[in-house]
Design an enzyme around this catalytic site. Structure first.
Site, mmCIF file in Angstrom:
data_model
loop_
_atom_site.group_PDB
_atom_site.id
_atom_site.type_symbol
_atom_site.label_atom_id
_atom_site.label_comp_id
_atom_site.label_asym_id
_atom_site.label_seq_id
_atom_site.Cartn_x
_atom_site.Cartn_y
_atom_site.Cartn_z
ATOM 1 N N HIS A 131 -0.408 -5.176 14.551
ATOM 2 C CA HIS A 131 -1.506 -6.141 14.445
ATOM 3 C C HIS A 131 -1.013 -7.471 15.008
ATOM 4 O O HIS A 131 0.186 -7.772 14.980
ATOM 5 C CB HIS A 131 -1.879 -6.287 12.963
ATOM 6 C CG HIS A 131 -3.094 -7.108 12.697
ATOM 7 N ND1 HIS A 131 -3.090 -8.492 12.731
ATOM 8 C CD2 HIS A 131 -4.357 -6.750 12.342
ATOM 9 C CE1 HIS A 131 -4.289 -8.939 12.429
ATOM 10 N NE2 HIS A 131 -5.082 -7.906 12.189
ATOM 11 N N ASP A 208 4.974 -5.080 7.588
ATOM 12 C CA ASP A 208 3.572 -5.406 7.360
ATOM 13 C C ASP A 208 2.973 -4.264 6.547
ATOM 14 O O ASP A 208 2.755 -3.165 7.057
ATOM 15 C CB ASP A 208 2.856 -5.565 8.699
ATOM 16 C CG ASP A 208 1.349 -5.790 8.562
ATOM 17 O OD1 ASP A 208 0.823 -5.695 7.432
ATOM 18 O OD2 ASP A 208 0.700 -6.047 9.591
ATOM 19 N N GLN A 211 -1.894 -2.192 5.431
ATOM 20 C CA GLN A 211 -2.646 -0.938 5.450
ATOM 21 C C GLN A 211 -1.976 0.160 4.644
ATOM 22 O O GLN A 211 -2.521 1.261 4.534
ATOM 23 C CB GLN A 211 -2.840 -0.475 6.908
ATOM 24 C CG GLN A 211 -3.574 -1.451 7.782
ATOM 25 C CD GLN A 211 -5.026 -1.648 7.390
ATOM 26 O OE1 GLN A 211 -5.611 -0.803 6.716
ATOM 27 N NE2 GLN A 211 -5.626 -2.744 7.817
ATOM 28 N N LYS A 234 -7.839 -6.086 1.319
ATOM 29 C CA LYS A 234 -7.841 -4.699 1.782
ATOM 30 C C LYS A 234 -7.509 -3.733 0.649
ATOM 31 O O LYS A 234 -7.568 -2.515 0.826
ATOM 32 C CB LYS A 234 -6.846 -4.537 2.928
ATOM 33 C CG LYS A 234 -7.180 -5.392 4.159
ATOM 34 C CD LYS A 234 -6.191 -5.180 5.276
ATOM 35 C CE LYS A 234 -6.387 -6.180 6.411
ATOM 36 N NZ LYS A 234 -7.692 -6.081 7.072
ATOM 37 N N CYS A 372 -7.570 -6.401 16.645
ATOM 38 C CA CYS A 372 -6.414 -7.306 16.626
ATOM 39 C C CYS A 372 -5.145 -6.575 17.040
ATOM 40 O O CYS A 372 -4.079 -6.745 16.432
ATOM 41 C CB CYS A 372 -6.240 -7.957 15.251
ATOM 42 S SG CYS A 372 -7.595 -9.051 14.797
#
Length: 414
Positions: A131, A208, A211, A234, A372
């Site tokens: 991302h 990251d 997700q 999220k 993104c």
């Protein structure tokens, strides 16, 4: 919701859906099929109620008052930190910096950890599937220091070529970065293996986790990384919430990124003494109600149980993938061996944005665009994709409706 599911129990998705008010609405006269959870998840009633109750009964600023409301607000806000620390298995609550999301978390690491040590000739390693939040901050600090940003390659299945990533872990790398789960492909990266290779070379690793945290149990200590970033909206929580987990030694060594109130011990014109981590990174008034809601979101995940969530979402992913493969001219982008419930795809002869607009008229919410992730789009040679991202509150029947809508739209476009 108080349905603790076991691996052998039937997953009562209808009972869960009843906890999410927005899932019952219609769009353009059609029942809503919400397949955009990678963009933002829907919120259960308990999260909405927690935010509402905070404003109705406990609204005050944190750490600034000894009156009852101030103490209640502070206890709720710091309680969210405690829950987050337990949720990701942090070694200590003081390792959890509360942020507005992953973007602020990565920028904090970029400017507070990386930039002070960067010089010309150094580099930061990331991957092609990241991302923009795990690319652009590194480019900004690299440009200020004369350093460079390197990107490890992926293959046509959308899997990271781990041996190439390891080859790029050269002595000039001051920080390595990788997404735990791709927001476009759903690919699950082997973070433990990558972290092990980084430790051998003395290179800190940032992950990251935006997700990953909504779909699987995360244990930052077991992963072996140095930094882990996550986003609250999220994972059933309010927007404007998130966190950076970091090893204590990093937080101790890092200077503050933002300056202002609440991150200090004493301010004099001759100099300022800063608070201990994590508070020295939390200047100003935070999103108090948002974190109250995020704490409620964590409670909701715990009530359902990740064993049940993972099993149901994998069933949905398998079923959706097989149904989409039945559609002539449809190309799935990214077919890694290990995925979370995210499917990017293209339909022959149709623009992604046009498809998304027509699907919306059928009540189906999917995202179209570059997500993104421009470098990833460039790798696959496409300007954009459609992305269907599912969550544990989705159903097989919704997948059937989605496929029927796609077939209808396909006929219209032919």
């Amino acid at each position: 919701m108080n349905a603790q599911a076991s691996p052998s129990a039937a997953f009562d998705v209808q009972r869960i859906r009843a906890d999410f008010p927005l899932l019952s609405r219609t769009v353009h006269g059609k029942p809503l099929v919400y397949f955009d959870s990678a963009n933002t998840s829907q919120k259960p009633e308990s999260v909405i109620a927690a935010v509402d109750t905070h404003y109705r009964e406990h609204n005050a600023n944190v750490s600034r008052a000894v009156h009852q409301l101030g103490e209640e607000a502070t206890a709720a806000y710091e309680g969210a930190r405690d829950k987050l620390a337990r949720f990701i298995h942090a070694g200590s609550r003081d390792e959890v910096v509360l942020t507005s999301g992953t973007t602020q978390a990565t920028n904090l690491v970029a400017y507070s950890h990386v930039l002070p040590q960067l010089k010309a000739g150094d580099s930061i390693l990331t991957t092609v599937m990241e991302h923009h939040a795990n690319i652009v901050p590194w480019q900004l600090v690299a440009a200020r220091s004369g350093a460079t940003v390197k990107a490890a390659p992926i293959d046509e299945r959308g899997e990271l070529i781990v041996e190439k990533y390891v080859e790029l872990l050269t002595p000039e790398v001051k920080l390595a970065c990788v997404t735990h789960v791709s927001n476009v492909l759903g690919t699950v990266n082997p973070v433990r293996e990558i972290a092990r290779e980084c430790r051998k070379r003395g290179i800190p690793l940032l992950v990251d986790g935006s997700q990953a945290v909504p779909h699987r149990r995360v244990d930052v200590q077991a992963l072996g990384c140095d930094f882990y970033a996550l986003t609250g909206h999220k994972m059933l929580g309010p927007t404007g919430t998130g966190a950076l987990w970091a090893k204590r030694e990093h937080l101790e060594a890092m200077p503050p990124f933002f300056g202002g109130g609440e991150m200090i011990r004493e301010v004099k014109f001759s100099g300022t003494t800063f608070a201990a981590p994590p508070h020295k990174f939390e200047a100003g008034t935070p999103n108090i109600a948002g974190f109250v809601g995020l704490a409620a979101a964590i409670d909701y995940y715990e009530s359902v149980g990740f064993t049940a969530i993972e099993a149901w979402e994998q069933q949905l992913l398998h079923y959706a993938t097989e149904r989409l493969r039945e559609i002539p001219g449809l190309r799935i982008i990214g077919e890694a061996a290990e995925k979370e419930p995210v499917i990017s795809f293209l339909l022959e002869g149709a623009q992604a944005t046009d498809l998304a607009t027509l699907l919306d008229l059928e009540g189906v919410a999917v995202r179209s665009g570059h997500h993104c992730a421009h470098p990833l789009m460039q790798f696959f040679g496409v300007p954009a994709t459609l992305r269907a991202s599912l969550a544990f509150y989705n159903t097989r029947e919704e997948i059937d409706s989605f496929v029927a809508a796609l077939l209808k739209v396909r006929r219209l476009l032919r």
